[in-house]
Design a protein around this motif. Structure first.
Motif, PDB file in Angstrom:
ATOM      1  N   TYR A  91       0.845  -1.198   0.000  1.00 47.82           N
ATOM      2  CA  TYR A  91       0.000   0.000   0.000  1.00 47.82           C
ATOM      3  C   TYR A  91       0.878   1.245   0.000  1.00 47.82           C
ATOM      4  N   ASP A  92       0.643   2.117  -0.981  1.00 46.72           N
ATOM      5  CA  ASP A  92       1.378   3.376  -1.101  1.00 46.72           C
ATOM      6  C   ASP A  92       0.536   4.483  -0.471  1.00 46.72           C
ATOM      7  N   GLN A  93       1.010   5.016   0.655  1.00 48.84           N
ATOM      8  CA  GLN A  93       0.225   6.020   1.382  1.00 48.84           C
ATOM      9  C   GLN A  93       0.094   7.319   0.604  1.00 48.84           C
ATOM     10  N   SER A  94       1.121   7.671  -0.160  1.00 55.08           N
ATOM     11  CA  SER A  94       1.071   8.945  -0.885  1.00 55.08           C
ATOM     12  C   SER A  94       0.005   8.934  -1.978  1.00 55.08           C
ATOM     13  N   SER A  95      -0.109   7.814  -2.693  1.00 56.63           N
ATOM     14  CA  SER A  95      -1.110   7.719  -3.761  1.00 56.63           C
ATOM     15  C   SER A  95      -2.387   7.019  -3.310  1.00 56.63           C
ATOM     16  N   ARG A  96      -2.352   6.463  -2.114  1.00 60.91           N
ATOM     17  CA  ARG A  96      -3.489   5.734  -1.548  1.00 60.91           C
ATOM     18  C   ARG A  96      -3.965   4.598  -2.455  1.00 60.91           C
ATOM     19  N   THR A  97      -3.009   3.929  -3.018  1.00 64.55           N
ATOM     20  CA  THR A  97      -3.293   2.772  -3.884  1.00 64.55           C
ATOM     21  C   THR A  97      -2.349   1.635  -3.529  1.00 64.55           C
ATOM     22  N   PHE A  98      -2.757   0.439  -3.942  1.00 62.05           N
ATOM     23  CA  PHE A  98      -1.901  -0.723  -3.758  1.00 62.05           C
ATOM     24  C   PHE A  98      -1.044  -0.913  -5.013  1.00 62.05           C
ATOM     25  N   GLU A  99       0.239  -1.089  -4.828  1.00 61.92           N
ATOM     26  CA  GLU A  99       1.163  -1.284  -5.935  1.00 61.92           C
ATOM     27  C   GLU A  99       1.834  -2.652  -5.828  1.00 61.92           C
ATOM     28  N   PHE A 100       1.967  -3.312  -6.973  1.00 62.82           N
ATOM     29  CA  PHE A 100       2.625  -4.620  -6.999  1.00 62.82           C
ATOM     30  C   PHE A 100       4.116  -4.436  -7.228  1.00 62.82           C
ATOM     31  N   HIS A 101       4.905  -4.968  -6.336  1.00 65.56           N
ATOM     32  CA  HIS A 101       6.364  -4.934  -6.461  1.00 65.56           C
ATOM     33  C   HIS A 101       6.842  -6.310  -6.925  1.00 65.56           C
TER      34      HIS A 101
END
Length: 322
Positions: A91-101
């Motif tokens: 979860y990326d707090q700055s964009s408020r989205t979940f990102e796949f690494h």
């Protein structure tokens, strides 16, 4: 459309160049290198089993260096988690989205070093990507691209700290082979250059990933006579009916043998498969897919011996059908 004589000649020439390049790092193992490249060009995966220090990792690194694509190395250990292999959603707090690494499995050539030292749960993380060339995390599928090849190394299961690979995992490896110790001449040459700790570091790529895909497509057009296909079918059916096996070769295994035979035929400059191609590849393609009967295993019978006996019993075709 079948492969032309000109394309067969180019395929064989390129194949020999790749073998020679890998052979600069893996000395005296020409046949094993050819098997490894056969697995790559058949768009399958390779399992190398041998004692430590015989050059399994060097072969895998040399194959990766020969292909001008991305490659990664995963050191399998008992504490390795499935997400360490496939990747994880954060979860990326700055964009408020979940990102796949992405994990290290997202590469053209993936070296899974000492795969049987990880737990069965972690080993199974490779099942989907080896079969379907994609990774599913949190119900979202992520393709790994093409070409994609897993080169796994493992130590014999008798060694401490190893786990036996599940049957479903073994069935996904196109070829299983071993290097063994080098002959005397190769050993002397290795010792002469012992100051160079990594022979693969000096290898230059001889082929692009796009060319690998092109060669794979060409190999798939190699003609396989119905008589040869019948021979393959009779071989795998014999493994299922054999008294010393509790589980024979699956249909996936039969398809794998045909795919490998096509690549091998093209590497010899031929546009057609002959029974000798099937006989030569039967043991490395089929043996690891057999599950021996308990009594046979207790008596010391090996899967390779069973395949050898079946090859001797099943008559190859003497003439073409079509």
């Amino acid at each position: 459309m079948s492969i032309t004589p000109e394309q067969s000649a180019w395929f064989a020439e390129t194949f020999d160049a790749l073998v020679a390049n890998v052979g600069r790092a893996v000395l005296g193992k020409d046949h094993v290198v050819r098997l490894a490249l056969t697995a790559m060009l058949a768009e399958g995966h390779l399992l190398l089993e041998d004692a430590p220090g015989t050059g399994k990792t060097s072969l895998a690194k040399a194959l990766a260096a020969t292909v001008q694509g991305t490659h990664s190395r995963i050191q399998f250990t008992p504490d390795l988690l499935p997400s360490d292999v496939t990747g994880v959603t954060i979860y990326d707090q700055s964009s408020r989205t979940f990102e796949f690494h992405q994990g290290p499995v997202f590469a053209s050539v993936v070296l899974a070093d000492e795969i049987n030292r990880a737990s069965p749960k972690t080993q199974s993380a490779l099942l989907e990507v080896m079969e379907e060339s994609k990774v599913t995390v949190d119900k979202v599928s992520h393709p790994v691209g093409r070409p994609f090849m897993v080169i796994a190394t493992q130590n014999p299961v008798e060694q401490a700290g190893t786990y036996r690979l599940p049957e479903a995992q073994l069935d996904r490896f196109l070829i299983k082979t071993s290097l063994g110790y080098p002959d005397h001449r190769s050993t002397v040459e290795i010792l002469t250059g012992s100051a160079d700790r990594d022979r693969t570091a000096h290898l230059k790529a001889k082929i692009t990933t796009g060319a690998v895909a092109d060669m794979a497509v060409l190999a798939s057009t190699v003609h396989t006579d119905t008589a040869v296909l019948d021979y393959v079918a009779r071989l795998v059916e014999a493994t299922r009916a054999d008294s010393q096996t509790s589980l024979g070769v699956s249909v996936r295994g039969a398809i794998a043998l045909v795919r490998c035979a096509k690549v091998w035929a093209a590497s010899q400059g031929r546009g057609y498969v002959i029974p000798d191609d099937v006989k030569l590849l039967a043991e490395p393609v089929l043996a690891h897919r057999l599950i021996l009967d308990t009594e046979a295993e207790f008596a010391g019978v090996t899967a390779s011996q069973v395949v050898g006996r079946i090859l001797a019993d099943v008559e190859p075709p003497a003439s073409r059908v079509d």
